[in-house]
Design an enzyme around this catalytic site. Structure first.
Site, mmCIF file in Angstrom:
data_model
loop_
_atom_site.group_PDB
_atom_site.id
_atom_site.type_symbol
_atom_site.label_atom_id
_atom_site.label_comp_id
_atom_site.label_asym_id
_atom_site.label_seq_id
_atom_site.Cartn_x
_atom_site.Cartn_y
_atom_site.Cartn_z
ATOM 1 N N ASN A 70 0.875 -1.173 0.000
ATOM 2 C CA ASN A 70 0.000 0.000 0.000
ATOM 3 C C ASN A 70 0.909 1.219 0.000
ATOM 4 O OD1 ASN A 70 -1.798 2.044 0.435
ATOM 5 N ND2 ASN A 70 -2.396 1.408 2.511
ATOM 6 N N LYS A 128 0.127 4.198 -0.248
ATOM 7 C CA LYS A 128 -0.533 5.374 0.335
ATOM 8 C C LYS A 128 -0.309 6.582 -0.599
ATOM 9 C CE LYS A 128 -0.201 3.209 4.815
ATOM 10 N NZ LYS A 128 -0.152 3.332 6.268
ATOM 11 N N HIS A 169 -9.566 1.212 5.117
ATOM 12 C CA HIS A 169 -8.273 1.410 5.788
ATOM 13 C C HIS A 169 -8.467 2.336 6.990
ATOM 14 C CE1 HIS A 169 -4.145 2.569 6.564
ATOM 15 N NE2 HIS A 169 -3.789 1.499 5.892
ATOM 16 N N GLU A 213 -6.836 4.743 8.008
ATOM 17 C CA GLU A 213 -6.634 6.170 7.711
ATOM 18 C C GLU A 213 -7.901 6.780 7.122
ATOM 19 O OE1 GLU A 213 -3.001 5.589 5.514
ATOM 20 O OE2 GLU A 213 -2.038 4.992 7.389
ATOM 21 N N GLU A 238 -5.172 -4.828 10.658
ATOM 22 C CA GLU A 238 -4.136 -3.820 10.888
ATOM 23 C C GLU A 238 -4.415 -3.112 12.215
ATOM 24 O OE1 GLU A 238 -2.194 -2.443 6.979
ATOM 25 O OE2 GLU A 238 -4.034 -1.301 7.191
ATOM 26 N N GLY A 287 2.595 2.483 10.787
ATOM 27 C CA GLY A 287 3.520 3.600 10.620
ATOM 28 C C GLY A 287 4.267 3.984 11.886
ATOM 29 N N SER A 304 3.578 -1.931 10.379
ATOM 30 C CA SER A 304 5.037 -1.983 10.561
ATOM 31 C C SER A 304 5.636 -3.351 10.224
ATOM 32 C CB SER A 304 5.436 -1.547 11.976
ATOM 33 O OG SER A 304 5.018 -0.202 12.206
#
Ligand code: 13P
Length: 248
Positions: free
Chosen positions: A9, A11, A94, A96, A166, A172, A211
């Site tokens: 991904n 992003k 996701h 985010e 996730e 991240g 991560s």
């Protein structure tokens, strides 16, 4: 036996130049890769990546979609547009998008349905916040996220869905879930699916994200219920990404 699947991904990270270097680098290593490999590309680069990956095993995904087929939705992109540029997969839900753009469980479920209706395989993301883990609510949260989708589309279509677990606190941050923490939640996700259909619970791919990198992918993917990874930062360098792709 479930096949290992590794998804990059990217992003909102790319330029024409870095896309060329990254994709050509990954393609070079692909002959030694047994896993299924997908790269989820920012919209403007889908056309470039489609041309680069032609006749290879590398598959293309997008990072989101709009639920409408066409029309006055300024700034949005439809499932048909994604398919027009070779996308077979799309990330949906996701964290985010859930946290920064207010996507609810119901909105995510609708996107899963629209992706499926249009022949795209959803990479359906779930995962708990740090506060939720600390409060002991991980299982409640992932069950709620999955059940919202089962309620909307039914269990049968999970034959065409890839789940990505996730934990938000691992995304991240450089803090990866331990193999035990990840395995426990993946096993629980299968239990939730099994409440509706035991066979589908066994066949649904469940990827880990947060991560994951070339140093920890081995021990995570070795876990019984972890079928691969959804990789952010480490998917931006072809060497790192290929090392993960070769784990499976
Ligand atoms: P990182 O691998 O950078 O933690 O990102 C994970 C992720 O969000 C993939 O979708």
């Amino acid at each position: 036996m479930r096949q290992t699947i590794v998804v990059g991904n990217w992003k909102m990270n790319a330029s024409k130049e870095t896309v060329n270097t990254l994709v050509l680098g990954v393609l070079e290593g692909m002959p030694d890769v047994k896993s299924e490999v997908i790269v989820c590309v920012p919209y403007p680069y889908l056309c470039q990546v489609e041309a680069l990956v032609a006749h290879s095993q590398l598959k293309i995904g997008a990072q989101d979609l709009n639920v409408n087929a066409s029309g006055a939705f300024t700034g949005e992109v439809s499932a048909d547009m994604l398919k027009d540029f070779g996308s077979e997969y799309v990330i949906v839900g996701h964290s985010e998008r859930r946290s920064l753009y207010g996507e609810s469980d119901e909105m995510v479920a609708e996107k899963v349905q629209v992706a499926l209706d249009n022949g795209l395989t959803p990479l359906f993301c779930i995962g708990e916040l740090l506060e939720e883990r600390e409060a002991g609510d991980t299982e409640t949260v992932v069950a709620r996220q999955i059940n919202a989708v089962i309620k909307r589309v039914g269990i049968e279509v999970f034959k065409n869905i890839i789940i990505a677990y996730e934990p938000v606190w691992a995304i991240g941050t450089g803090v990866t879930a331990t193999p035990q923490q990840a395995q426990d939640t993946h096993a629980y996700i299968r239990e939730i699916l099994a409440q509706s259909d035991a066979d589908i619970a066994q066949s649904t791919p469940i990827l880990y994200g947060g991560s994951m990198n070339s140093g920890n992918a081995d021990e995570l993917i070795a876990c019984e219920d972890i079928d691969g990874g959804l990789i952010g930062g480490a998917s931006l360098k072809s060497d790192d990404f290929l090392r993960i792709c070769k784990v499976g």
